[in-house]
Design a protein around this motif. Structure first.
Motif, PDB file in Angstrom:
ATOM      1  N   ASN A 198       0.834  -1.198   0.000  1.00 61.54           N
ATOM      2  CA  ASN A 198       0.000   0.000   0.000  1.00 61.54           C
ATOM      3  C   ASN A 198       0.870   1.251   0.000  1.00 61.54           C
ATOM      4  O   ASN A 198       0.532   2.243  -0.647  1.00 61.54           O
ATOM      5  CB  ASN A 198      -0.930   0.018   1.211  1.00 61.54           C
ATOM      6  N   TRP A 257      -2.708   2.568  -2.638  1.00 63.13           N
ATOM      7  CA  TRP A 257      -4.096   2.162  -2.804  1.00 63.13           C
ATOM      8  C   TRP A 257      -5.028   2.958  -1.893  1.00 63.13           C
ATOM      9  O   TRP A 257      -6.065   3.414  -2.315  1.00 63.13           O
ATOM     10  CB  TRP A 257      -4.272   0.676  -2.507  1.00 63.13           C
ATOM     11  N   TYR A 288       2.228   1.430  -3.784  1.00 54.69           N
ATOM     12  CA  TYR A 288       1.246   1.687  -4.827  1.00 54.69           C
ATOM     13  C   TYR A 288       0.186   2.722  -4.452  1.00 54.69           C
ATOM     14  O   TYR A 288      -0.558   3.175  -5.315  1.00 54.69           O
ATOM     15  CB  TYR A 288       0.561   0.379  -5.241  1.00 54.69           C
TER      16      TYR A 288
END
Length: 93
Positions: free
Chosen positions: A71, A76, A74
Motif C-alpha cells: 500500500n 491504494w 502503490y
C-alpha cells in the motif's frame, strides 16, 4: 521505504498480533479435564503452546506487513481516501 522501517513495522505488527492471538485455542484445566496442581489459579492455561503462537503471529504479521508495504508503494489507500469528516459534513445534494 528503508529496510529498517519495514523491520520496525514488522516487529510492531508481530507484537500486536501475538497479544491478540494469545487467548485463541487456550483451555483451562477444568475445560481440558486435567487435575489442577494445589495453589494453581483457576484461569491458568493447560495447553499453552508458545511455538504455535510464534508461528501464527509470524505468518499473520508477515502478511499484514506485506500489505502495508505494498500500500505504501502503490498508494491504494491514502489519507484523502479515508477523509470521513468530509463525507459526514458534506451537504446532501
Amino acid at each position: 521505504m528503508n529496510i529498517t522501517s519495514i523491520i520496525a513495522i514488522y516487529a510492531l505488527v508481530w507484537i500486536m498480533t501475538a497479544f491478540v492471538s494469545l487467548p485463541f485455542g487456550i483451555k483451562t484445566h477444568d475445560e481440558a479435564g486435567i487435575a489442577k496442581i494445589p495453589g494453581q489459579a483457576d484461569s491458568a492455561p493447560a495447553n499453552f503452546q508458545p511455538g504455535k503462537l510464534v508461528m501464527r503471529a509470524s505468518i499473520i504479521a508477515a502478511v499484514l506487513t506485506g500489505i502495508y508495504v505494498l500500500n505504501y508503494i502503490y498508494g491504494w489507500v491514502g489519507a484523502d481516501t479515508i477523509n470521513l469528516a468530509e463525507d459526514l459534513l458534506a451537504e446532501p445534494s
